[in-house]
Design an enzyme around this catalytic site. Structure first.
Site, PDB file in Angstrom:
ATOM      1  N   LYS A 201      35.888 -18.341  -3.787  1.00 45.76           N
ATOM      2  CA  LYS A 201      35.754 -18.765  -2.395  1.00 45.76           C
ATOM      3  C   LYS A 201      34.714 -19.874  -2.261  1.00 45.76           C
ATOM      4  CE  LYS A 201      33.254 -17.437   1.074  1.00 45.76           C
ATOM      5  NZ  LYS A 201      33.052 -18.757   1.696  1.00 45.76           N
ATOM      6  N   GLY A 253      24.016 -18.687  -3.732  1.00 48.46           N
ATOM      7  CA  GLY A 253      23.767 -18.914  -2.312  1.00 48.46           C
ATOM      8  C   GLY A 253      22.405 -18.394  -1.907  1.00 48.46           C
ATOM      9  N   SER A 254      22.300 -17.953  -0.661  1.00 41.90           N
ATOM     10  CA  SER A 254      20.990 -17.553  -0.133  1.00 41.90           C
ATOM     11  C   SER A 254      20.549 -16.200  -0.688  1.00 41.90           C
ATOM     12  CB  SER A 254      21.049 -17.471   1.397  1.00 41.90           C
ATOM     13  OG  SER A 254      21.977 -16.480   1.794  1.00 41.90           O
ATOM     14  N   THR A 255      19.251 -16.011  -0.755  1.00 39.38           N
ATOM     15  CA  THR A 255      18.679 -14.751  -1.230  1.00 39.38           C
ATOM     16  C   THR A 255      19.086 -13.606  -0.302  1.00 39.38           C
ATOM     17  OG1 THR A 255      16.847 -15.904  -2.283  1.00 39.38           O
ATOM     18  CG2 THR A 255      16.479 -13.592  -1.743  1.00 39.38           C
ATOM     19  N   GLU A 256      19.154 -13.916   0.985  1.00 35.76           N
ATOM     20  CA  GLU A 256      19.524 -12.907   1.975  1.00 35.76           C
ATOM     21  C   GLU A 256      20.919 -12.326   1.680  1.00 35.76           C
ATOM     22  OE1 GLU A 256      20.002 -14.861   5.690  1.00 35.76           O
ATOM     23  OE2 GLU A 256      20.659 -13.026   6.702  1.00 35.76           O
ATOM     24  N   GLY A 258      22.564 -12.641  -1.135  1.00 35.34           N
ATOM     25  CA  GLY A 258      22.505 -12.042  -2.474  1.00 35.34           C
ATOM     26  C   GLY A 258      22.063 -10.584  -2.423  1.00 35.34           C
ATOM     27  N   GLU A 275      22.740 -16.158  -8.326  1.00 31.40           N
ATOM     28  CA  GLU A 275      21.904 -17.350  -8.462  1.00 31.40           C
ATOM     29  C   GLU A 275      21.479 -17.721  -7.055  1.00 31.40           C
ATOM     30  OE1 GLU A 275      20.532 -20.556  -8.142  1.00 31.40           O
ATOM     31  OE2 GLU A 275      22.251 -21.643  -8.960  1.00 31.40           O
ATOM     32  N   CYS A 309      18.839 -25.771  -5.176  1.00 25.21           N
ATOM     33  CA  CYS A 309      18.092 -24.521  -5.335  1.00 25.21           C
ATOM     34  C   CYS A 309      16.888 -24.706  -6.260  1.00 25.21           C
ATOM     35  CB  CYS A 309      19.000 -23.424  -5.851  1.00 25.21           C
ATOM     36  SG  CYS A 309      19.989 -23.945  -7.242  1.00 25.21           S
ATOM     37  N   GLU A 406      12.044 -21.462   1.268  1.00 24.55           N
ATOM     38  CA  GLU A 406      12.946 -22.508   0.813  1.00 24.55           C
ATOM     39  C   GLU A 406      13.437 -23.286   2.024  1.00 24.55           C
ATOM     40  OE1 GLU A 406      16.920 -21.390  -0.728  1.00 24.55           O
ATOM     41  OE2 GLU A 406      16.443 -22.693  -2.412  1.00 24.55           O
TER      42      GLU A 406
HETATM   43  P1  NAI Z   1      24.926 -18.386   2.357  1.00 21.40           P
HETATM   44  O1  NAI Z   1      24.314 -17.569   1.284  1.00 21.40           O
HETATM   45  O2  NAI Z   1      25.224 -17.727   3.659  1.00 21.40           O
HETATM   46  O3  NAI Z   1      26.302 -19.013   1.825  1.00 21.40           O
HETATM   47  C1  NAI Z   1      26.654 -19.162   0.470  1.00 21.40           C
HETATM   48  C2  NAI Z   1      28.070 -18.655   0.260  1.00 21.40           C
HETATM   49  O4  NAI Z   1      28.117 -17.258   0.534  1.00 21.40           O
HETATM   50  C3  NAI Z   1      29.110 -19.285   1.170  1.00 21.40           C
HETATM   51  O5  NAI Z   1      30.324 -19.413   0.455  1.00 21.40           O
HETATM   52  C4  NAI Z   1      29.256 -18.242   2.269  1.00 21.40           C
HETATM   53  O6  NAI Z   1      30.510 -18.292   2.914  1.00 21.40           O
HETATM   54  C5  NAI Z   1      29.119 -16.967   1.493  1.00 21.40           C
HETATM   55  N1  NAI Z   1      28.687 -15.803   2.269  1.00 21.40           N
HETATM   56  C6  NAI Z   1      27.959 -15.784   3.419  1.00 21.40           C
HETATM   57  N2  NAI Z   1      27.753 -14.507   3.819  1.00 21.40           N
HETATM   58  C7  NAI Z   1      28.356 -13.710   2.908  1.00 21.40           C
HETATM   59  C8  NAI Z   1      28.474 -12.292   2.756  1.00 21.40           C
HETATM   60  N3  NAI Z   1      27.928 -11.460   3.633  1.00 21.40           N
HETATM   61  N4  NAI Z   1      29.137 -11.812   1.696  1.00 21.40           N
HETATM   62  C9  NAI Z   1      29.673 -12.639   0.777  1.00 21.40           C
HETATM   63  N5  NAI Z   1      29.600 -13.992   0.868  1.00 21.40           N
HETATM   64  C10 NAI Z   1      28.937 -14.520   1.921  1.00 21.40           C
HETATM   65  O7  NAI Z   1      23.992 -19.649   2.582  1.00 21.40           O
HETATM   66  P2  NAI Z   1      23.912 -20.571   3.904  1.00 21.40           P
HETATM   67  O8  NAI Z   1      23.872 -19.721   5.114  1.00 21.40           O
HETATM   68  O9  NAI Z   1      24.962 -21.589   3.791  1.00 21.40           O
HETATM   69  O10 NAI Z   1      22.496 -21.270   3.692  1.00 21.40           O
HETATM   70  C11 NAI Z   1      21.291 -20.616   4.108  1.00 21.40           C
HETATM   71  C12 NAI Z   1      20.179 -20.915   3.145  1.00 21.40           C
HETATM   72  O11 NAI Z   1      20.475 -20.351   1.883  1.00 21.40           O
HETATM   73  C13 NAI Z   1      19.946 -22.375   2.870  1.00 21.40           C
HETATM   74  O12 NAI Z   1      19.166 -22.972   3.846  1.00 21.40           O
HETATM   75  C14 NAI Z   1      19.268 -22.308   1.526  1.00 21.40           C
HETATM   76  O13 NAI Z   1      17.896 -22.046   1.704  1.00 21.40           O
HETATM   77  C15 NAI Z   1      19.924 -21.136   0.848  1.00 21.40           C
HETATM   78  N6  NAI Z   1      20.987 -21.558  -0.078  1.00 21.40           N
HETATM   79  C16 NAI Z   1      20.735 -21.549  -1.417  1.00 21.40           C
HETATM   80  C17 NAI Z   1      21.681 -22.001  -2.302  1.00 21.40           C
HETATM   81  C18 NAI Z   1      21.447 -22.034  -3.773  1.00 21.40           C
HETATM   82  O14 NAI Z   1      22.037 -22.857  -4.449  1.00 21.40           O
HETATM   83  N7  NAI Z   1      20.671 -21.146  -4.331  1.00 21.40           N
HETATM   84  C19 NAI Z   1      22.976 -22.516  -1.837  1.00 21.40           C
HETATM   85  C20 NAI Z   1      23.170 -22.427  -0.424  1.00 21.40           C
HETATM   86  C21 NAI Z   1      22.183 -21.977   0.409  1.00 21.40           C
HETATM   87 MG    MG Z   2      24.577 -17.843   5.640  1.00 21.21          MG
END
Ligand code: NAI
Ligand code: MG
Length: 498
Positions: A201, A253-256, A258, A275, A309, A406
């Site tokens: 996804k 994606g986000s730590t939250e 994760g 990650e 990240c 972050e």
């Molecule tokens: P996010 O963690 O919500 O999104 C990343 C992915 O996870 C997207 O594909 C999203 O659709 C999916 N996702 C969202 N909620 C989910 C859930 N409950 N279960 C499974 N998948 C889910 O990140 P977001 O909201 O786009 O960005 C927020 C912050 O997270 C950013 O400001 C940044 O600080 C951090 N981030 C870190 C990344 C990294 O590479 N480590 C990448 C993206 C965001």
């Molecule tokens: Mg999000």
């Protein structure tokens, strides 16, 4: 003047000097890319209509203009994709001769190279990143990843000596929007090399390069169901995570989110790699080659608008060179060109989404409110679209939010240190542990620092360098598991004793 001061003064003269020359616009033509009006879900080797019946609009963040209508996969759609992946796993892919699997991966790698300009333009259009980066970094590295893991596919027993590696089954993979195609490659290549099938996804704001990738899969004649791409937001991701027939989840994606995934999977026996975020220290010692270090600082934090990240978002400068470094840095920042992502001269493109722009703006405001000193070079931003001026904060205390959280934007916080021990202590004083940078002339100091920094990757006299042969991943709240290299195969195999 002491010897050191003279030396500093000498080196200072070499700082890049901003010129008054104007660049002519040099936009990359976008007609190589044909974006469809709407897309379905790629399941079982073909595009199908979402059973959910829901769609949303994906946009170009540099102009806030709609690009396409994207399917929002629901529970039934996720189930259909997982069943297709299970079927492909059981009836062919997992039992295929490993050299045959390699053949498909090599084909995918070559096709990505052949269509690299198309992918680069699309990535910049949908994500806002400068074309220079998608052309020179994202797309070539994505192809390199497929080449690299193609090489491992028929050599797995050498990757794990005296063990018998078996594929796990169906991998559910969820990726973010900062490196859409590259993260897809990081996820899909090792999974397929090890004989697994995939439901992936992409992030809701950047689905288009993953959807174009489906056409590469068609050209490569990959058997149907081996890779399924389903689009949608976090709800789709959550459905994939909780689907009972998925054997492994890989998330970036986000730590939250994760942490939420970890809670969902606790006790299920499903495998998981995460990650997550970072707050890397980029540490500059007084013996470092300063102009080079300034380039590394710039690359560390302003590359990809800071949506990285492993971004070097905390600059730690040795006190004796603090003023020199900050002066050079500000001068260099004034030469950064912010604007049209498709212009080949652009250094800093558009912020990926309105939501991210709001998060960056709020954190920057908190820095001002807490008492840090802000500097932004003069910079004319386009009227439409999401933009943020490259920003540096000085007078930052370790407790400030801008030094702890972050930001994921073009915002740097500068702190100082006196001794290597103090640098280590400050660098490690964060819940994260993904990456770090060290700038010094002394090899012994590089090694000593690398050993004490709690970070998965430590760059020395460079920053943000990637290679498919090199493992990447974090400590602490930055997650666990490694991607890249031989280590990157491990999360995708079951190891039996030979
Ligand atoms: P996010 O963690 O919500 O999104 C990343 C992915 O996870 C997207 O594909 C999203 O659709 C999916 N996702 C969202 N909620 C989910 C859930 N409950 N279960 C499974 N998948 C889910 O990140 P977001 O909201 O786009 O960005 C927020 C912050 O997270 C950013 O400001 C940044 O600080 C951090 N981030 C870190 C990344 C990294 O590479 N480590 C990448 C993206 C965001
Ligand atoms: Mg999000």
């Amino acid at each position: 003047m002491t010897k050191e001061k003279r030396e500093l003064a000498r080196r200072q003269d070499k700082a890049p000097i901003a010129t008054a020359w104007d660049y002519a616009p040099a936009p990359e033509a976008r007609d190589i890319v044909k974006v469809q009006e709407r897309y379905g879900l790629f399941i079982g080797g073909k595009f199908v209509e979402p059973e959910s019946g829901e769609r949303y609009t994906t946009i170009d963040p540099a102009h806030e203009e709609p690009l396409s209508e994207i399917a929002q996969a629901g529970k039934a759609d996720v189930d259909r994709a997982v069943r297709a992946a299970r079927d492909a796993f059981a009836n062919g892919w997992s039992g295929l001769r490993p050299s045959e699997r390699a053949k498909y991966l090599f084909r995918i790698a070559r096709l990505l190279q052949e269509r690299s300009r198309e992918f680069a333009v699309l990535e910049s259009l949908n994500g806002g990143k400068p074309i220079r980066e998608s052309r020179d970094v994202d797309v070539p590295l994505a192809a390199a990843h497929f080449f690299y893991y193609a090489g491992w596919a028929d050599k797995l027993e050498y990757a794990f000596p005296n063990r018998t590696p078996r594929p796990i089954g169906v991998a559910g993979q969820i990726i973010p929007w900062n490196f859409p195609l590259l993260m897809l490659a990081w996820k899909i290549a090792p999974a397929l090399a090890a004989g697994n099938t995939v439901v992936l996804k992409p992030a809701e704001t950047t689905p288009l390069s993953a959807l174009l990738f489906c056409d590469v899969l068609r050209q490569a004649e990959l058997p149907p169901g081996v890779v399924n791409i389903i689009t949608g937001d976090g709800r789709t991701g959550a459905e994939l995570v909780s689907h009972p027939d998925v054997d492994k989840i890989a998330f970036t994606g986000s730590t939250e989110v994760g942490k939420a995934i970890q809670r969902t999977l606790a006790g299920t026996g499903k495998r998981l790699t995460l990650e997550l975020g970072g707050k890397a220290a980029n540490i500059v010692f007084d013996d470092a080659p300063l102009d080079q270090a300034v380039e590394g600082i710039i690359n560390g934090i302003y590359f990809n608008q800071g949506h990285v990240c492993c971004a070097g978002s905390r600059l730690l400068v040795q006190e004796s060179i603090y003023e020199t470094v900050v002066a050079k840095l500000k001068r260099r920042m004034a030469t950064l060109r912010v604007g049209d992502p498709l212009d080949k001269n652009t250094d800093v493109g558009a912020i990926n989404s309105k939501q991210q722009l709001e998060k960056i703006s709020a954190l920057v405001q908190s820095g001002v409110d807490e008492g840090a000193e802000i500097y932004q070079p003069p910079c004319k931003l386009p009227e439409r679209g999401y933009w943020f001026v490259p920003t540096v904060f000085t007078n930052v205390a370790q407790s400030y939010r801008i030094a702890q959280e972050e930001i994921f934007g073009p915002v740097l916080s500068v702190l100082t240190f006196r001794t290597p021990d103090e640098a280590i202590e400050k660098a490690n004083n964060t819940p994260y542990g993904l990456s770090a940078g060290v700038w010094t002339e002394k090899g012994s100091r590089i090694l000593a620092m690398a050993q004490k920094l709690r970070a998965g990757v430590v760059w020395a006299n460079t920053y943000n360098r990637f290679d498919p042969a090199s493992p990447f991943g974090g400590y602490k709240e930055s997650g666990f598991g490694r991607e890249g290299g031989r280590h990157g195969l491990e999360p995708y195999v079951v190891l039996d004793d030979a």
